[in-house]
Design a protein around this motif. Sequence first.
Motif, PDB file in Angstrom:
ATOM      1  N   THR A 140       0.806  -1.224   0.000  1.00 12.49           N
ATOM      2  CA  THR A 140       0.000   0.000   0.000  1.00 12.49           C
ATOM      3  C   THR A 140       0.838   1.273   0.000  1.00 12.49           C
ATOM      4  O   THR A 140       0.297   2.363  -0.098  1.00 12.49           O
ATOM      5  CB  THR A 140      -0.952   0.056   1.211  1.00 12.49           C
ATOM      6  N   CYS A 141       2.170   1.162   0.122  1.00 13.68           N
ATOM      7  CA  CYS A 141       3.015   2.361   0.104  1.00 13.68           C
ATOM      8  C   CYS A 141       3.114   2.889  -1.330  1.00 13.68           C
ATOM      9  O   CYS A 141       3.237   2.111  -2.272  1.00 13.68           O
ATOM     10  CB  CYS A 141       4.411   2.046   0.638  1.00 13.68           C
ATOM     11  N   HIS A 142       3.055   4.209  -1.475  1.00 11.17           N
ATOM     12  CA  HIS A 142       3.028   4.767  -2.822  1.00 11.17           C
ATOM     13  C   HIS A 142       3.967   5.948  -3.010  1.00 11.17           C
ATOM     14  O   HIS A 142       3.871   6.664  -4.012  1.00 11.17           O
ATOM     15  CB  HIS A 142       1.601   5.187  -3.179  1.00 11.17           C
ATOM     16  N   LEU A 183       5.971  22.552   2.165  1.00 13.05           N
ATOM     17  CA  LEU A 183       6.639  21.276   2.418  1.00 13.05           C
ATOM     18  C   LEU A 183       7.286  20.840   1.123  1.00 13.05           C
ATOM     19  O   LEU A 183       6.859  21.268   0.051  1.00 13.05           O
ATOM     20  CB  LEU A 183       5.641  20.218   2.918  1.00 13.05           C
ATOM     21  N   ARG A 184       8.290  20.020   1.215  1.00 17.65           N
ATOM     22  CA  ARG A 184       8.920  19.566  -0.012  1.00 17.65           C
ATOM     23  C   ARG A 184       7.879  18.843  -0.860  1.00 17.65           C
ATOM     24  O   ARG A 184       7.087  18.074  -0.342  1.00 17.65           O
ATOM     25  CB  ARG A 184      10.056  18.618   0.335  1.00 17.65           C
ATOM     26  N   MET A 185       7.908  19.086  -2.150  1.00 19.41           N
ATOM     27  CA  MET A 185       6.902  18.494  -3.035  1.00 19.41           C
ATOM     28  C   MET A 185       7.565  17.910  -4.270  1.00 19.41           C
ATOM     29  O   MET A 185       8.547  18.457  -4.757  1.00 19.41           O
ATOM     30  CB  MET A 185       5.904  19.562  -3.472  1.00 19.41           C
ATOM     31  N   LYS A 186       7.004  16.816  -4.755  1.00 21.55           N
ATOM     32  CA  LYS A 186       7.507  16.208  -5.989  1.00 21.55           C
ATOM     33  C   LYS A 186       6.429  16.150  -7.053  1.00 21.55           C
ATOM     34  O   LYS A 186       6.650  16.520  -8.190  1.00 21.55           O
ATOM     35  CB  LYS A 186       8.034  14.796  -5.716  1.00 21.55           C
ATOM     36  N   CYS A 187       5.236  15.628  -6.672  1.00 23.96           N
ATOM     37  CA  CYS A 187       4.219  15.447  -7.712  1.00 23.96           C
ATOM     38  C   CYS A 187       3.285  16.651  -7.802  1.00 23.96           C
ATOM     39  O   CYS A 187       2.856  17.012  -8.877  1.00 23.96           O
ATOM     40  CB  CYS A 187       3.433  14.163  -7.464  1.00 23.96           C
ATOM     41  N   GLY A 188       2.946  17.233  -6.656  1.00 21.58           N
ATOM     42  CA  GLY A 188       2.008  18.355  -6.639  1.00 21.58           C
ATOM     43  C   GLY A 188       0.561  17.936  -6.771  1.00 21.58           C
ATOM     44  O   GLY A 188      -0.335  18.776  -6.757  1.00 21.58           O
ATOM     45  N   VAL A 189       0.302  16.643  -6.916  1.00 26.21           N
ATOM     46  CA  VAL A 189      -1.058  16.183  -7.191  1.00 26.21           C
ATOM     47  C   VAL A 189      -1.525  15.086  -6.225  1.00 26.21           C
ATOM     48  O   VAL A 189      -2.390  14.279  -6.553  1.00 26.21           O
ATOM     49  CB  VAL A 189      -1.197  15.704  -8.659  1.00 26.21           C
ATOM     50  N   GLY A 190      -0.923  15.032  -5.029  1.00 24.82           N
ATOM     51  CA  GLY A 190      -1.417  14.113  -4.007  1.00 24.82           C
ATOM     52  C   GLY A 190      -1.083  12.657  -4.207  1.00 24.82           C
ATOM     53  O   GLY A 190      -1.808  11.791  -3.715  1.00 24.82           O
ATOM     54  N   LYS A 191      -0.012  12.371  -4.941  1.00 24.51           N
ATOM     55  CA  LYS A 191       0.322  10.973  -5.202  1.00 24.51           C
ATOM     56  C   LYS A 191       1.639  10.552  -4.542  1.00 24.51           C
ATOM     57  O   LYS A 191       1.765   9.420  -4.094  1.00 24.51           O
ATOM     58  CB  LYS A 191       0.464  10.702  -6.714  1.00 24.51           C
ATOM     59  N   CYS A 192       2.626  11.429  -4.542  1.00 24.40           N
ATOM     60  CA  CYS A 192       3.988  11.013  -4.178  1.00 24.40           C
ATOM     61  C   CYS A 192       4.200  10.940  -2.679  1.00 24.40           C
ATOM     62  O   CYS A 192       5.236  10.474  -2.215  1.00 24.40           O
ATOM     63  CB  CYS A 192       5.024  11.943  -4.798  1.00 24.40           C
ATOM     64  N   GLY A 193       3.207  11.403  -1.896  1.00 23.09           N
ATOM     65  CA  GLY A 193       3.269  11.231  -0.449  1.00 23.09           C
ATOM     66  C   GLY A 193       4.224  12.147   0.283  1.00 23.09           C
ATOM     67  O   GLY A 193       4.368  12.037   1.493  1.00 23.09           O
ATOM     68  N   ARG A 194       4.884  13.067  -0.404  1.00 28.04           N
ATOM     69  CA  ARG A 194       5.978  13.790   0.228  1.00 28.04           C
ATOM     70  C   ARG A 194       5.527  14.944   1.119  1.00 28.04           C
ATOM     71  O   ARG A 194       6.221  15.297   2.054  1.00 28.04           O
ATOM     72  CB  ARG A 194       6.922  14.334  -0.845  1.00 28.04           C
ATOM     73  N   CYS A 195       4.390  15.516   0.824  1.00 30.18           N
ATOM     74  CA  CYS A 195       4.055  16.777   1.486  1.00 30.18           C
ATOM     75  C   CYS A 195       2.993  16.610   2.558  1.00 30.18           C
ATOM     76  O   CYS A 195       2.296  17.548   2.879  1.00 30.18           O
ATOM     77  CB  CYS A 195       3.575  17.770   0.434  1.00 30.18           C
ATOM     78  N   ASN A 196       2.885  15.385   3.136  1.00 35.43           N
ATOM     79  CA  ASN A 196       1.787  15.195   4.092  1.00 35.43           C
ATOM     80  C   ASN A 196       2.074  15.842   5.440  1.00 35.43           C
ATOM     81  O   ASN A 196       3.207  15.901   5.903  1.00 35.43           O
ATOM     82  CB  ASN A 196       1.495  13.697   4.281  1.00 35.43           C
ATOM     83  N   ILE A 197       1.016  16.367   6.040  1.00 41.10           N
ATOM     84  CA  ILE A 197       1.018  16.693   7.468  1.00 41.10           C
ATOM     85  C   ILE A 197      -0.172  15.924   8.001  1.00 41.10           C
ATOM     86  O   ILE A 197      -1.318  16.266   7.700  1.00 41.10           O
ATOM     87  CB  ILE A 197       0.818  18.197   7.726  1.00 41.10           C
ATOM     88  N   GLY A 198       0.072  14.866   8.727  1.00 44.48           N
ATOM     89  CA  GLY A 198      -1.021  13.986   9.103  1.00 44.48           C
ATOM     90  C   GLY A 198      -1.705  13.492   7.835  1.00 44.48           C
ATOM     91  O   GLY A 198      -1.037  13.116   6.867  1.00 44.48           O
TER      92      GLY A 198
END
Lengths: 342, 281
Positions: A248-250, B243-258
């Motif tokens: 599930t990791c993406h 936050l650091r960003m790679k995809c900008g579209v909610g896929k790459c997981g990099r910019c999450n806060i919670g």
Amino acid sequence: MTAARVLAGGRMVPLLDRIAQKYRLTAPVKEDGVVLYRRVDGGREVCLDFGLPLVPPKAHFFPQTERLFSYNAADGLELKEPPGITASVLFGVRPCDLRGFAALDPVFGGRFADVYYQDKREHTTVVGLGCTAVRPECFCTAYGGSPVDEQGADLMLTRVGESYLAEILTPKGEQLVRRSAEFFPPEGAGEAERAKAALGRELEARFTRRVDLAGVKEKANTLFESSYWGKPAHRCLGCGICTYLCPTCHCFDIVDEDRGDRTGARWRCWDSCMFRDFTLHTSGHNPRGSKMERVRNRFLHKLSYHLDRYGLPGCVGCGRCIAACPVNIDITRVIAEIKEAG
Amino acid sequence: MSGERNPLLPYRATIREIIPETGDVKTFRITLDNPQAAAGWRHEPGQLAMLSVFGAGEAMFSISSAPTRRDFLEFSIKRMGKLTRALHEMEAGGRIGVRGPYGNHFPYEKFQGKSLLFVGGGIGMAPLRSLIDFVLAAENRPRYGRVEILYGARSYDDLCFKAQLLDGWHHKPDTVVYSTIDRAEARWTGHVGFVPAYLEQVAPRPENKCAVLCGPPVMIRFVLEALKKLGFADGQIYSTLELRMKCGVGKCGRCNIGAKFVCLDGPVFSMAEIGELPPEF
Ligand SMILES: Cc1cc2nc3c(=O)[nH]c(=O)nc-3n(C[C@H](O)[C@H](O)[C@H](O)COP(=O)(O)OP(=O)(O)OC[C@H]3O[C@@H](n4cnc5c(N)ncnc54)[C@H](O)[C@@H]3O)c2cc1C
Ligand code: SF4
Ligand code: SF4
Ligand code: FES
């Protein structure tokens, strides 16, 4: 749209040969003692007797490295996307990994749908293969899964005695069966279905990990500031294997590879929230600079964040992370400890 | 691949003009090459876009021009690392990639009928400028009350958007501009001092007003304290998170806060919303 057929055990290899003629076939293969999903040309190469392939089949839809496009910025500016895939079959997917696809679908779908993932998902027929044994790390039942659950497959095969029950679950599954109809007689399907139900009960009784998730999400959310996370973090090496092998990791990175003449390609590669650089800003600021913060993020993603965002658990209980962690960090123990933590 | 537009494939674009702002900040005025893409582009104040220099990579930037400017996009960019360095080395006519617009925007709908206080520091003026120019555009100006802009930088050379700051915005109706630099300089006759202290001195009143802040984290921290003292509530104060960003579209997981992705759910948050996020940014 479930319809049931039977596949004789001895006909599996010829069936896979037939599929390989009509589709691009990916199936479990044993390489140096390790089972992995690979492109194959026929049934002989396929490993049918395995527990759970080391790398989850998510790699079929979301490859570890994938070219997004190639570019030529030397004269003018040309961008070229890779071609889509031809009709494919992904064979031998275990029930937990089928649920893994369900967890990834909303990530790569929705707004800004990911065309790379969607293209492969659309053009792939998924053939599930029910489990015949329970590994010591398995805990799919905690999430309502089962070793014989067919949810998420286009065609589900379950070994019962000398043959397989074949459940046709979607139009794609039906098309695959229609293209090789002589392998799938309907006779004996009722009996095979009863045998599958019995197998399910027998396997479910064999789970050694009994995990009760009641209240865990709510409790985990109250522990954001707790010192508890220091405990698993103290041991964690930050190797990231738990995330690479997780169905599930993406998370991914995007990088350009230039040939030095302003031509090259842009790639995406699996990345991991367990790495320090993952969130490091150019200024040096790092929102998750400590291992404690990264370990906490991973477990809260699995137990809470994914659920909040997509309404689906971010873990399917495959146990890969438990088996692979070099320092035995065990998500089922973390779940138990979350319940105890004050 | 499928007929839908690939969100990770940038639009091709051309740099039309490069405006030096400070020693390490330049504003890039660009246009999209494809006329259809250019005509279809719509952004809101506060939204983001990913810029590409092919071979150097991509990074996320605030769109610093207002949506009321339909003929070009502007980005004001500080030289930091690989991509920003490559951009700074380019010249007018250079070809880059753009994808977006991404993220939410400043809630200018909610701001209607209210006065606005903008507080910016350094490069933090980039996202604010889009909203300021939007609000001050003749077609929008009647919808908002008084506009106060307080902006500071380390030195005179570090002030971005000097033309608008020193001789542009304050000519607009009911608009006041306060600018400051950290240390005195011979050529500077304006205020000297840090932004938070200057803010306390100016002492804007909180009634029927929203405050919008962007700047370095330390400045934000002290500006928030100052605003509290002045009587501003968390729900009246808006800022952006990076936050650091790679995809900008909610896929790459990099910019999450919670469970939030800043690229989709942000970058604009009210302080009340920020207070509900896990403290991990
Ligand atoms: C929502 C948002 C809005 C933004 N808006 C703006 C804006 O309007 N204007 C603006 O100027 N910026 C803005 N930024 C910041 C901008 O995105 C960064 O400055 C940019 O990503 C830097 O990219 P780079 O390739 O130049 O840096 P790099 O640092 O080269 O890029 C990538 C990574 O490489 C590594 N790295 C690079 N150099 C070093 C080094 N010397 N040592 C160790 N590691 C290194 C770091 O891990 C770094 O994170 C914004 C960011 C976000 C998220
Ligand atoms: S977190 Fe571990 S057990 Fe859960 S799905 Fe991922 S690898 Fe499997
Ligand atoms: S596999 Fe174990 S050691 Fe490696 S990052 Fe995951 S938890 Fe840490
Ligand atoms: S930048 Fe990829 S999820 Fe936000």
